[in-house]
Design an enzyme around this catalytic site. Structure first.
Site, mmCIF file in Angstrom:
data_model
loop_
_atom_site.group_PDB
_atom_site.id
_atom_site.type_symbol
_atom_site.label_atom_id
_atom_site.label_comp_id
_atom_site.label_asym_id
_atom_site.label_seq_id
_atom_site.Cartn_x
_atom_site.Cartn_y
_atom_site.Cartn_z
ATOM 1 N N CYS A 27 9.219 -22.455 -26.552
ATOM 2 C CA CYS A 27 8.580 -22.752 -25.232
ATOM 3 C C CYS A 27 9.312 -21.885 -23.460
ATOM 4 C CB CYS A 27 9.745 -24.342 -24.478
ATOM 5 S SG CYS A 27 11.257 -23.994 -24.342
ATOM 6 N N HIS B 273 14.479 -27.490 -21.463
ATOM 7 C CA HIS B 273 12.777 -27.327 -21.975
ATOM 8 C C HIS B 273 11.948 -26.850 -20.481
ATOM 9 C CE1 HIS B 273 9.666 -27.761 -24.301
ATOM 10 N NE2 HIS B 273 8.894 -28.822 -23.233
#
Length: 594
Positions: free
Chosen positions: A215, A541
């Site tokens: 990510c 994230h």
């Protein structure tokens, strides 16, 4: 300033300096090595960074000794020899000049009591003395350092910036020759695909598959895929991957330098970016897997080649570095990163930082310039705390990570402008950081100030949210909220603005640059991408918010959704991407009604 000064200016090593005034030279010869010692004791500076003035007492109201004038439309000057105050109102009466003519030699030099600037009553013009000006600047800088608040309020429209003529955006339309080239050398996109795109999301908005803790890569790639100058470069076929690979093959066949590692010469991150731009802007909405790009990046950054979570900012710097190195090898010469004659990555993101280090003893200033592709900023502390810690992370990163762990996570709200204020604010370097003064010929304590010499087309601001302490041997994440504007004026942080606002007419003796050379394009920027990080240091994230057609979209790996701007404002920004306003054009407001 009269026209007489222009006649006195002579170029010296590219720097414009005035010829010494004969009356000032005579005054100095009569009064020894430090003729302005008494004036230095009368310097008054209103912090932070205020103009210096001359007052025997802080609350003194000076008046002309002949007419009693106390200022207003006239300037008041105090004779350096006898301290008598007289007015000067060109082109009318000048009691200061009358005083200088009526007295014995040595009374020609006076000082502006409100600006602390030297004036020759005989020449009726401003004069400059480096020693006196250095003392004034030293007093101004020390006052701004000792009394500066955590956030300095700057004028949104600096007076020294000239107004620019607004140029309306005109969409490009091909001429007959370009139409022929388009018809013979290109294949148009499917009209049905384009129609469906306009009813759904803007063209080029496509999710990226997570290939295993990637990510960090997807978030940065989404921002780069929609960076206007970078997008225009690749979509106009300025880097053709087929031609590049063919050229590399020909070069390798004629050279034995890569015999040990034949795959290394064929790795080109720009080629992989070209392939990605083609895929993303093809009209296909299914999530794209950037596996080829990941593999090439692993070849370039072998120390980061793993499926572990990496830092998005580190990936950004490493990726631009990979594109730059490939171009250098192909061109067989070193390119100048800050002057726009380099690779596309640096032509888009590269700016120049200016660093001024001033000796606290004599006022001598050492100036250095460093290219950078981003600016790393500390969050504003609630109280006290350490100032910004500037270090060079690589040849392409402006600042390294700060090693201070004493900032509270529950401090007040920080703003991007406040962080930039702290970045460009003078800071006193401690006794352990003394620098060698070329004038004193010894190591002295000093003041350091950063500013922006040249703005890039796209400014990337990295917020230092990950702190690492070598003393405590621990790391943590700073989860404080940061306010960031959608429109940003960088004029207050330019070298020309900072030096001129602080030094006024003393700007040129301390700066050998061309005036306003840092501001060839607009200083106004528009936000178009925000990379955010949620979660902990080792288990977080990354998500990117993109601004397209004045609408915000959330890119969370393979998922792309439309969001309200209030969601973006509340996000925990880690990297912010701003583009020059003259390059940021709104897409057509016309929407296709289904």
């Amino acid at each position: 300033m009269s026209s007489r000064i222009d006649h006195h200016h002579l170029p010296i090593n590219g720097q414009i300096l005035p010829q010494p005034c004969s009356h000032l030279v005579d005054f100095r010869s009569r009064n020894g090595a430090n003729p302005f010692r008494a004036l230095q004791d009368c310097l008054r500076v209103k912090p932070p960074g205020g103009h210096a003035s001359i007052r025997r007492e802080p609350n003194e109201v000076p008046r002309c000794g002949m007419c009693g004038e106390s200022g207003g439309l006239t300037r008041l000057y105090a004779c350096v020899a006898c301290a008598a105050v007289h007015c000067h109102a060109p082109p009318g009466t000048s009691h200061a000049a009358v005083h200088g003519e009526s007295m014995s030699p040595g009374h020609e030099i006076a000082v502006d009591v409100d600006r602390a600037e030297l004036f020759c009553c005989a020449c009726r013009d401003q004069v400059y003395d480096r020693d006196f000006d250095a003392a004034v600047v030293l007093a101004q800088t020390a006052a701004s350092t000792l009394h500066a608040p955590s956030s300095i309020v700057r004028s949104p429209h600096p007076e020294n910036l000239r107004k620019r003529r607004r140029v309306d955006y005109r969409p490009w339309t091909p001429d007959p020759r370009e139409r022929v080239l388009m018809g013979s050398c290109s294949s148009p996109l499917n009209a049905t695909v384009l129609d469906s795109c306009s009813r759904d999301f803007p063209a080029g908005l496509r999710g990226l598959n997570n290939l295993g803790n990637t990510c960090f890569m997807n978030s940065v790639l989404q921002a780069l895929l929609h960076t206007p100058p970078l997008r225009n470069y690749f979509l106009s076929d300025r880097h053709n991957r087929y031609y590049c690979q063919k050229k590399s093959t020909v070069v390798n066949n004629g050279s034995k330098s890569n015999a040990g590692n034949p795959t290394d010469s064929r790795i080109c991150l720009a080629c992989d970016m070209d392939a990605m731009f083609s895929a993303v802007f093809s009209g296909d909405r299914t999530p794209y897997s950037p596996a080829k790009f990941l593999y090439s990046w692993w070849q370039h950054a072998a120390n980061l080649a793993s499926y572990e979570q990496q830092d998005a900012h580190e990936f950004f710097i490493s990726m631009l570095d990979g594109i730059h190195e490939k171009v250098e090898k192909d061109r067989r010469k070193t390119q100048s990163q800050g002057n726009g004659d380099c690779c596309v990555a640096h032509r888009v993101f590269s700016g120049i930082l200016r660093s001024d280090v001033m000796c606290m003893a004599c006022g001598f200033t050492s100036t250095t310039y460093d290219p950078c592709v981003d600016i790393s900023l500390d969050l504003e502390p609630n109280q006290g705390g350490s100032a910004k810690m500037v270090s060079t992370k690589s040849n392409h990163s402006c600042n390294g990570e700060a090693d201070h762990m004493n900032l509270s996570q529950n401090c007040g709200t920080s703003t991007l402008m406040g962080c930039l204020d702290r970045f460009t604010r003078p800071e006193r370097l401690g006794s352990e950081q003394k620098f060698f003064c070329q004038q004193c010929q010894v190591r002295q304590e000093s003041l350091k100030q950063m500013s922006i010499r040249k703005l890039p087309l796209v400014s990337c601001f990295h917020i230092k949210r990950f702190e690492h302490s070598s003393i405590r041997k621990m790391s943590r994440k700073v989860d404080r909220y940061l306010q960031f504007p959608f429109s940003l004026d960088m004029a207050p942080y330019l070298s020309s603005s900072i030096l001129r606002s602080r030094f006024g007419n003393r700007y040129f003796p301390f700066d050998g640059d061309e005036p306003d050379a840092s501001n060839k394009l607009s200083s106004e920027f528009e936000l178009f991408a925000v990379v955010t990080h949620t979660g902990k240091l080792d288990a977080g994230h990354y998500v990117t918010y993109l601004r397209l057609s004045n609408q915000w979209y959330k890119c969370d790996d393979a998922w792309v959704t439309e969001v309200n701007e209030s969601i973006v404002r509340a996000a925990q920004g880690y990297m912010m991407f701003y583009v020059q306003k003259v390059l940021y054009y709104k897409a057509s407001e016309k929407r296709v009604v289904p």
